[in-house]
Scaffold this motif. Structure first.
Motif, PDB file in Angstrom:
ATOM      1  N   LEU B 552       0.849  -1.184   0.000  1.00  0.00           N
ATOM      2  CA  LEU B 552       0.000   0.000   0.000  1.00  0.00           C
ATOM      3  C   LEU B 552       0.890   1.241   0.000  1.00  0.00           C
ATOM      4  CD1 LEU B 552      -2.568   1.732   0.428  1.00  0.00           C
ATOM      5  CD2 LEU B 552      -2.379   1.240   2.880  1.00  0.00           C
ATOM      6  N   VAL B 553       0.683   2.103  -0.991  1.00  0.00           N
ATOM      7  CA  VAL B 553       1.413   3.374  -1.053  1.00  0.00           C
ATOM      8  C   VAL B 553       0.405   4.507  -0.854  1.00  0.00           C
ATOM      9  CG1 VAL B 553       2.800   4.922  -2.475  1.00  0.00           C
ATOM     10  CG2 VAL B 553       3.155   2.437  -2.608  1.00  0.00           C
ATOM     11  N   MET B 554       0.563   5.216   0.230  1.00  0.00           N
ATOM     12  CA  MET B 554      -0.314   6.359   0.491  1.00  0.00           C
ATOM     13  C   MET B 554       0.347   7.632  -0.005  1.00  0.00           C
ATOM     14  SD  MET B 554      -1.708   5.527   4.337  1.00  0.00           S
ATOM     15  CE  MET B 554      -0.121   5.254   5.125  1.00  0.00           C
ATOM     16  N   THR B 555      -0.457   8.541  -0.533  1.00  0.00           N
ATOM     17  CA  THR B 555       0.040   9.839  -1.002  1.00  0.00           C
ATOM     18  C   THR B 555      -0.920  10.922  -0.569  1.00  0.00           C
ATOM     19  OG1 THR B 555       1.191   8.919  -2.915  1.00  0.00           O
ATOM     20  CG2 THR B 555       0.509  11.220  -3.068  1.00  0.00           C
ATOM     21  N   LEU B 574       3.706   2.197   2.778  1.00  0.00           N
ATOM     22  CA  LEU B 574       4.544   3.398   2.725  1.00  0.00           C
ATOM     23  C   LEU B 574       3.657   4.624   2.633  1.00  0.00           C
ATOM     24  CD1 LEU B 574       5.962   1.222   0.369  1.00  0.00           C
ATOM     25  CD2 LEU B 574       7.853   2.715   1.039  1.00  0.00           C
ATOM     26  N   HIS B 575       4.122   5.716   3.214  1.00  0.00           N
ATOM     27  CA  HIS B 575       3.437   6.997   3.037  1.00  0.00           C
ATOM     28  C   HIS B 575       4.426   7.924   2.348  1.00  0.00           C
ATOM     29  CE1 HIS B 575       0.747  10.260   3.386  1.00  0.00           C
ATOM     30  NE2 HIS B 575       0.136   9.924   4.507  1.00  0.00           N
ATOM     31  N   THR B 576       4.060   8.363   1.138  1.00  0.00           N
ATOM     32  CA  THR B 576       4.956   9.281   0.413  1.00  0.00           C
ATOM     33  C   THR B 576       4.660  10.740   0.761  1.00  0.00           C
ATOM     34  OG1 THR B 576       3.557   9.622  -1.529  1.00  0.00           O
ATOM     35  CG2 THR B 576       4.991   7.696  -1.564  1.00  0.00           C
ATOM     36  N   PHE B 577       3.559  10.976   1.504  1.00  0.00           N
ATOM     37  CA  PHE B 577       3.115  12.364   1.733  1.00  0.00           C
ATOM     38  C   PHE B 577       3.162  13.103   0.383  1.00  0.00           C
ATOM     39  CE2 PHE B 577       4.420  11.033   6.029  1.00  0.00           C
ATOM     40  CZ  PHE B 577       3.231  11.275   6.684  1.00  0.00           C
ATOM     41  N   LEU B 578       3.929  14.216   0.313  1.00  0.00           N
ATOM     42  CA  LEU B 578       4.021  15.001  -0.936  1.00  0.00           C
ATOM     43  C   LEU B 578       5.515  15.142  -1.220  1.00  0.00           C
ATOM     44  CD1 LEU B 578       1.515  17.725   0.302  1.00  0.00           C
ATOM     45  CD2 LEU B 578       0.978  15.956  -1.396  1.00  0.00           C
ATOM     46  N   ALA B 579       6.092  14.115  -1.876  1.00  0.00           N
ATOM     47  CA  ALA B 579       7.544  13.967  -1.832  1.00  0.00           C
ATOM     48  C   ALA B 579       8.303  14.678  -2.946  1.00  0.00           C
ATOM     49  CB  ALA B 579       7.915  12.492  -1.763  1.00  0.00           C
TER      50      ALA B 579
END
Lengths: 762, 762
Positions: B552-555, B574-579
Motif C-alpha cells: 500500500l502506497v499512500m500519497t 509506505l506513506h509518500t506524503f508530498l515527496a
C-alpha cells in the motif's frame, strides 16, 4: 495504607482529646431550630474539634453491596474521618429495602457522636431517585427535547418528593454542561447544545428541587455541575479542554450564571477537566475570580468523584496526596467526593496550625453545616417506610412520567407513512437490537434488558398489535462488527410484513445493567464514530435496498450521523433519545397517532461522522467563505437544533418585533395556528443576533421559546418582552451591551426555512 | 465601486499636491547605500506624502493572466494606491516568460514616480519559486518527515537562489503552525505535529533564506505564519480557535518564539482565525502583549489575504471597510495582503489628521522600507534572463531535490516483502488513482496530471521494469463514491501479477491543476473523514480479500486512518506524503532497495477516522483513567510520531543521561550501530518530561533529534547537552523552570517500545 493508618491514628487521638471540651447541652443554639441556619452553623462550628471539621468535608458514598450486604468495618473506619455526607450505593437495591439500613446509620451517627451532627444523604438524581423503585423519567437530553419547561417542573417535583421520601436531601444535579461535543459519552446527561435552553431547564430543576417545605426547610439541595466541562479533547470523559475566557463565559458558564442568579443552587461541582492545562480542582482563577467574584456563586464548591486524588496520580500537578489536598482547598474546593478510598482531604488533619488552612476549613464546614440546617436534617424525623411506600410511583407520578416520555420523542422525517393505521390484520416486522432494550441512560437505576418498570418497545408493540402481528428479528448484534449472518433473515421478515420498524442506536447504562457489555455511550465512554455501532447501518441499508417501507427508530443519548441516502430512502425517522420508562408505550402511541409527536432536537445531528463540531449557533467565520467540508454545508445540516415534525401543521402569522420609542425593551409577538386536523403542540422559538459586535458572536442565538397546545383550527398569540440588557455578551469578564442593529428570527426551528427575520435598532 | 473611485480621487489629488515638495535629489540619504537601512528609511519617510505612505502598506499580487496577458488598466489603478509589494500571479506561467514583464513593471515603478520607490516582489515559496520552471521540492510536511535539518538547509538554499534569480526578495514562508488538526486541509504545508520539530525546521528555513549576500543584503526576507493557527473548528481553513494562553504559549507560539529568537524573521503574518472570538487581525492582545512584548518580535506584521476585509464581511467585528482598516492598524497590522480588490488599508487615507493613525502608519512604512533597503531592491540591478536560466533547475539543484524526495518517504510496515527483487520477468499490478498523479501540494506550481518536471510513480516504474511488466488498472476514481465497477478488473490484474502496488490517497493542488476536480485536501479544504476519499478503501479491501501480496502506497499531505484489518493483511505500507518532483523515482528506488527508506512520521496517524485529536505529546489526563474510546488506545496508536522503518537494523547502546554535580545541564549520549546488512540512516530522538509541574504538561516532549548515516557494522556516538532552562514551560506568560525529577527517553520513535527511559534530578 501506612499513611492512612497514621492519619486515622491522628484523627482518633485528636478526637479523644477533644471530647472533654465539648458542651453536649440540649440548649445549644445549633440544636434550636428557631435560630437561623447561619447562627446555628456558627455555634456548632465553635464547638467542633479540628478532626470533626475535617470529617464534614467528605463522606461515604457506598454503604451497601448489591445484595444489601453492609460493610461495617469499612463503614466504621470511614465514619471516623469522612462523616459529612452519605450515599446509598449500591444503587441497584430497592428503596424500600434500603430505608431501614439508611435510617439505622443515620441514627447511629447522631447518637454515637458527641455533637450528634447528622449525615446528609447526597446522591445522583438525574432521572429518578438513585435506587430502584422510583418513578423513572427521561434524563436531561430527552427533557430538553420536550422543550417543555412547565412539564419539567412537574417531573422534578416528583423526583424531589420521592427523594425526600427516602431521605435524600442533597443531589448531584442538575448538569449544566453544553452538549456540543458529539463524541463525548455524557450528552444524554445534558439538556442540549444551547446555553439558553440549558439555563432554562437548569433553573427549573433547581427552583423546583430546592422548594421550601411547609416548615421552611429546603426540600432537596442541588449541585450544579460541572464547572466547566463538556468540550473535552476527543470527547473523552475527563480529558482536557482549551481555555479562552470569552468562549467559556459566553458559552459554558452561561447556564451557571443564569441558574446562580435565578435559583441560588446550594452547591457546585468543579469538573475533572484541566482547562487550559490547569485542572479545575486547582483552578483558583476560574473558581475564585470567575465563579465567586464575577458570577457571584456563594454556595459550597465540591470536587468530582476522585478528582483531588487525580491531581497527584493523573494530572501530576501535586507531588503527594497531602499536596493535592492543600492545593485543592486553597483553590476553593470545600467538599471531597471520593467513592474510592483513601480520600485526600483527611490529609488536611496535619495542617491544624496553618492559619490559612484553618480559615478555609472553617468557611467550608460552616457552609456545609448551613446546608444541613437548611435542609432540615438536624430537625426533621427520619423518613418512614409508610411515607416511602405511599410516595414512590404513585399514580400521579406515573402520569407525569408518561407525559414526559410522550413529549420526548422527536419525529425527524415522515413521507406520509406515519401515523400507521392500526388494523389487526396488518403485520409489522420489527428489526434491530434496540427494540428489546429499555435504555434510560447511565445514571438511571434500571435494567435495560429486564426493566423493573417499563417495557421495551417490542413488548409494547406486541401488546398493542397482538404478538402474532409482530415479527421480530434482531438482525445484528449491537456492537459486533463481523457477524452479518442475521441480516438476510431480517430482510425476509421485512419483505413478508411489507413494513419494517428498524430500531438502532447505542447503549448508555450503569455497569450492573444487563446491556452493559454493549456500551459505547455514557460516562467513561466516548465514540470516535457517530455512526451506529456494529453492523446496524448495514441492517438498515439491507432493508432499504429491499425496498420495504421503513420506519427508523433511533435510541440513545447521542446524535447519530445519518447518510443522505439513508434519509432519502426511509419513510419515517424518529429519535427517542432516552425517553424514560414509558418509552415503549409512547413510541407505539406515536407511531399509531394516539400521541402526536411534539419534541424538537436539543442537539443538531451531524451530517457525517466526521462533520463535527456542529451546532446551530456557530461563529460566522466557522462557516464562512474560506472553508469547505466536501459536499457538506456546515451552516445547514438537515437535522438542526430546534427541529421536529408533528402530525398536524402550524402556521406562524402576524409576527412582529418592535422597540417602542424611548424603550430599551424588544417586544416580540406571533400568532400560531393549528392548520391541520389533529391536536398538537408546537414550540415557537425566538433567535437573535446583533449585526456588529466588538468580538465575534454567534450567527444566531436562542433567546425565547415556549410550548403551546392547539386544537385543529385553534390559534394563540404569544408575546415576549426582551430587555436590551439580555442581548449582550461577555468580553474579558465584562458583560457588554451595545447599541446597534439587531436581527430577530421567529419560527419553529433554527433552520433558515423555518424562520421569519426582523430588524430593529437598539 | 463608488467608494473606490472616491478614494482614488483623493489619492491622486493628494499625490499631485505633494509632488512639488519632493526633493528628487540623487544625493538623498535614502539613495545612498552607504547609510544604514534604518537611516535610509527615516530619510525616505520624511520625503513621502501621506498617500505614498498608505501606498506602501499594500500591493499587487496578480499581475498577469495564465496566458501572460497583462491587465494594464487594473495595474494602473492599483499602482496608484497599492504600490508596496508585487506578486507574479498567475503562478502557472514560466519564470522565463514572466521575467521581462516583471522587470518592465519594476522599471516603470521606479522611473514614473517622484521618489522612485521600488516594489518588492513578495510571493509564496513553500516548495519552489512561485512560478513554473523552478526546482520542485517536497513541501514542509515531507521535509519534516525527513527529520534532516542539514538537508533542508540545502533545499532552502536552492529555493532561495532561484527566488533571487527571478527577483523575489520576500516570501510568505515558512509556515510554523503545528499539525495537530487532522481534519484540516493545510497539514501538508506544516512541518509536523511537534513544536520542537517545527521550530528546528522553521529556524533552518529563515536562517537559510535570509542569508546575506556578498554585498551584505538579505537574499530573501521571510514571513513566519500564521500567528496563531492550526487548530480551527472542524479543521475548516479560517474557522475559529479556542483560546487559552497556556495552550497557545506552550504549543502554537513555541515555534514562533524559537524562530524569532534564533533567526529574526523580517515579517510575520497574522492568521485568519478568531482566537477566543477575537479575530487575529484585531487581536491587539496577542499581537502586542504576547507577540511584541513577550515574544519580542520586531518585524513587520501583515494580514493574511483578504483578512482585513473579512473583519467587516465575515467576523462582523467592524461596521465598515474604514472601520476594519482602522481596527486592524490599531491592533498592529502594518501590511495588507489583498489579492481581491478593493483593499481596506487605502481607506486610511481619510485619517491623515488622526495622530495615532499617523504614528502607526509612519512606523509601519518605516519598517516596510527597511525590508526593501535590507533586501537590496533599491540598489541591486534587476535580475537578468541569463542568470535566471543559469540558475533554475541546474544540476546541483536537481540533485538536492532527488535527495529530498528519497528522504521523505516513510516505510510504516514491512512483513519482509520489501525490498522487491528486481527481475525482468516479474510482473507487477499497479492499482489505484494516485499512481498516475504527481501531487505536490497546494502551493506548488505544478500539474499533477501532466507535470512539467517529474514523473508520476506509474511512469517511473514502467521505465524501471519495462512497460510490459507493469499492468496498471485504476480500479476506482479518486472521489467517486458509487462506481465500483473497476474493482473486479483490478483484482484480476493483481491475481495475475501475483503482486499488487495499490496507490491511494488524496489530492491537494492549485485550482489550475488538472487534478483539481478531485481535491479534498489543501487550503480551503477540510476532510470530515480521514479514510481514503471515494471507494479507494474498497479497492484495497478487494485486493486483500483476494489474498494477493500487496504494497500500500499512500500519497497526500495528510494522515489517513488505516483499519487494523488492513494493516494486518498488507505486506508493506509506505506513506509518500508530498515527496516532490522525484517522488516517482524515489518510490521505485525505495521499493526495489536502491534507496533505503529513512523518513519518520511527522504526524501520528489516527487509528480510526473519528479518533482525533491524536498526537504523541498528549496531556496525561487526555488518556487517563476515566476515559475510553472503544477498542482504541489513545496513548498507543500503531503509527506514532517519529516512527519509520528501514531495510537495515539499528541498535541503541550505551545510552546515558546524567547531570554533573553543580551543573544545570543534562548530558545525553547514545551509541547507534547499524546491525544490518545495508547502509541506512537513523533518527535518534530524545524526549523528556518533568515528573510534577504546576500546570499540567504533556506526557512527553521531543527535545533533540539528529539524523545519522551508517554503513553496515558502523557505529557512532551522539552527544547532546540540554540546559535546564530549556525544560520549562509557559504559565500565565511567564517561562517557568522548576527543579525536580525528570524523565528522559532515547530511541528511534515516540513509541514506548522504541524508547529507553532515564531519570535525573535538576
Amino acid at each position: 495504607m501506612k499513611a492512612n493508618s497514621t492519619i486515622l491514628g491522628a484523627l482518633l487521638a485528636s478526637r479523644s482529646q477533644a471530647t472533654t471540651n465539648i458542651t453536649n447541652s440540649s440548649s445549644a443554639i445549633y440544636k434550636d431550630a428557631s435560630y437561623s441556619a447561619s447562627d446555628r452553623a456558627a455555634d456548632l462550628l465553635s464547638r467542633m474539634t479540628w478532626t470533626e471539621k475535617i470529617g464534614q468535608m467528605g463522606g461515604v458514598r457506598r454503604l451497601l453491596g448489591s445484595d444489601l450486604s453492609f460493610n461495617q468495618t469499612s463503614y466504621d473506619i470511614l465514619a471516623e474521618y469522612q462523616n459529612g455526607i452519605l450515599g446509598f450505593g449500591d444503587n441497584y437495591n430497592l428503596a424500600s429495602d434500603v430505608l431501614p439500613f439508611a435510617n439505622a446509620v443515620r441514627e447511629q451517627q447522631i447518637n454515637s457522636t458527641d455533637l450528634g451532627i447528622p449525615y446528609i444523604t447526597l446522591t445522583d438524581s438525574l432521572n429518578s431517585i438513585y435506587l430502584l423503585g422510583g418513578t423513572m423519567f427521561p434524563p436531561s437530553l430527552s427533557m430538553g427535547a420536550s422543550f417543555n419547561v412547565p412539564l419539567y417542573e412537574q417531573v422534578i417535583g416528583v423526583i424531589r418528593d420521592e427523594n425526600v421520601a427516602i431521605g435524600t436531601r442533597w443531589v448531584l444535579s442538575p448538569e449544566l454542561d453544553i452538549a456540543k461535543e458529539h463524541h463525548g459519552g455524557r450528552i444524554g446527561e445534558m439538556y442540549g447544545e444551547d446555553r439558553y435552553l440549558v439555563g432554562e431547564f437548569g433553573t427549573a430543576y433547581v427552583n423546583t428541587m430546592q422548594q421550601l417545605d411547609d416548615e421552611g426547610y429546603v426540600k432537596v439541595a442541588c449541585t450544579v455541575k460541572h464547572f466547566v466541562y463538556g468540550q473535552s479533547s476527543g470527547g473523552i470523559n475527563a480529558a482536557s479542554q482549551y481555555g479562552g475566557l470569552n468562549h467559556i463565559m459566553n458559552e459554558q458558564a452561561m447556564p451557571f450564571i443564569k441558574v446562580v442568579r435565578d435559583a441560588q443552587p446550594k452547591a457546585l461541582m468543579a469538573s475533572y477537566s484541566a482547562v487550559d492545562r490547569v485542572p479545575m480542582s486547582v483552578n483558583k482563577y476560574l473558581l475564585q475570580t470567575v465563579l465567586r467574584n464575577t458570577i457571584g456563586f456563594d454556595g459550597v464548591i465540591m470536587s468530582d468523584a476522585g478528582a483531588i486524588s487525580e491531581l497527584h496520580t493523573l494530572h501530576a500537578v501535586a507531588s503527594s496526596s497531602t499536596n493535592a489536598a492543600l492545593k485543592a482547598l486553597k483553590a476553593g474546593l470545600q467538599l471531597e467526593l471520593s467513592p474510592g478510598q483513601p480520600a485526600m482531604f483527611p490529609n488536611l488533619i496535619d495542617s491544624a496550625n496553618d492559619s490559612a488552612v484553618v480559615d478555609l476549613v472553617n468557611t467550608a464546614v460552616s457552609q456545609l453545616l448551613e446546608i444541613k440546617f437548611q435542609a432540615g436534617v438536624f430537625d426533621q424525623p427520619f423518613p418512614t417506610a409508610e411515607t416511602l411506600n405511599a410516595t414512590l410511583r404513585k399514580t400521579s407520578h406515573l402520569e407525569v412520567a408518561k407525559n414526559a416520555s410522550e413529549e420526548a420523542i422527536v419525529l425527524l422525517h415522515n413521507d406520509g407513512l406515519l401515523p400507521l393505521a392500526n388494523t389487526n390484520s396488518s403485520k409489522v416486522a420489527v428489526l434491530g437490537p434496540l427494540a428489546e432494550l429499555l435504555v434510560m441512560g447511565s445514571y438511571a437505576p434500571n435494567n435495560s434488558t429486564q426493566p423493573l418498570h417499563g417495557r421495551p418497545f417490542l413488548e409494547s408493540l406486541q401488546s398493542y398489535l397482538g404478538s402474532s402481528n409482530v415479527d421480530y428479528v434482531q438482525g445484528v448484534d449491537l456492537t459486533n462488527t463481523t457477524d452479518s449472518s442475521g441480516i438476510s433473515t431480517a430482510v425476509l421478515a421485512a419483505k413478508e410484513a411489507g413494513l419494517a420498524i428498524v430500531c438502532l442506536g447505542s447503549v448508555s447504562v450503569l455497569s450492573e445493567d444487563g446491556a452493559a457489555k454493549w456500551r459505547t455511550d455514557g460516562e467513561f465512554f466516548a465514540h470516535p464514530s457517530l455512526n451506529f455501532p456494529g453492523l446496524q447501518q448495514d441492517l438498515l441499508d439491507a432493508v432499504l435496498d429491499a425496498g420495504v417501507p421503513t420506519v427508523l427508530v433511533m435510541t440513545g443519548g447521542q446524535g447519530f450521523a445519518l447518510p443522505n441516502s439513508t434519509v432519502a430512502r426511509t419513510s419515517a425517522i424518529l429519535h427517542t433519545f432516552l425517553a424514560g420508562e414509558y418509552t415503549g408505550e409512547a413510541l407505539v402511541d406515536t407511531l399509531y397517532g394516539v400521541v402526536n409527536p411534539s419534541a424538537k432536537l436539543p442537539i443538531t445531528l451531524p451530517p457525517d461522522s466526521g462533520a463535527t463540531p456542529i451546532y446551530y449557533d456557530y461563529l460566522p467565520s466557522d462557516a464562512g467563505s474560506y472553508w469547505s467540508w466536501p459536499i457538506l454545508d456546515r451552516a445547514n445540516p438537515p437535522f438542526k437544533f430546534g427541529f421536529g415534525l408533528s402530525y398536524t401543521t402550524f402556521e406562524f402569522s402576524a409576527a412582529d418585533v418592535s422597540v417602542a420609542s424611548g424603550s430599551s425593551n424588544v417586544s416580540v409577538s406571533v400568532t400560531v395556528s393549528n392548520t391541520g386536523s389533529v391536536v398538537g403542540k408546537e414550540v415557537p422559538q425566538v433567535y437573535f443576533r446583533q449585526q456588529y459586535t466588538t468580538i465575534e458572536t454567534p450567527n444566531m442565538q436562542l433567546i425565547r421559546f415556549s410550548k403551546v397546545e392547539l386544537a385543529p383550527g385553534e390559534e394563540t398569540t404569544l408575546e415576549w418582552t426582551i430587555a436590551h440588557e439580555e442581548l449582550g455578551y461577555w468580553q474579558d469578564l465584562e458583560w457588554t451591551v451595545e447599541t446597534g442593529n439587531f436581527t430577530f428570527w421567529i419560527g419553529s426551528s433554527s433552520r433558515e426555512d423555518d424562520l421569519q427575520a426582523f430588524s430593529v435598532s437598539l
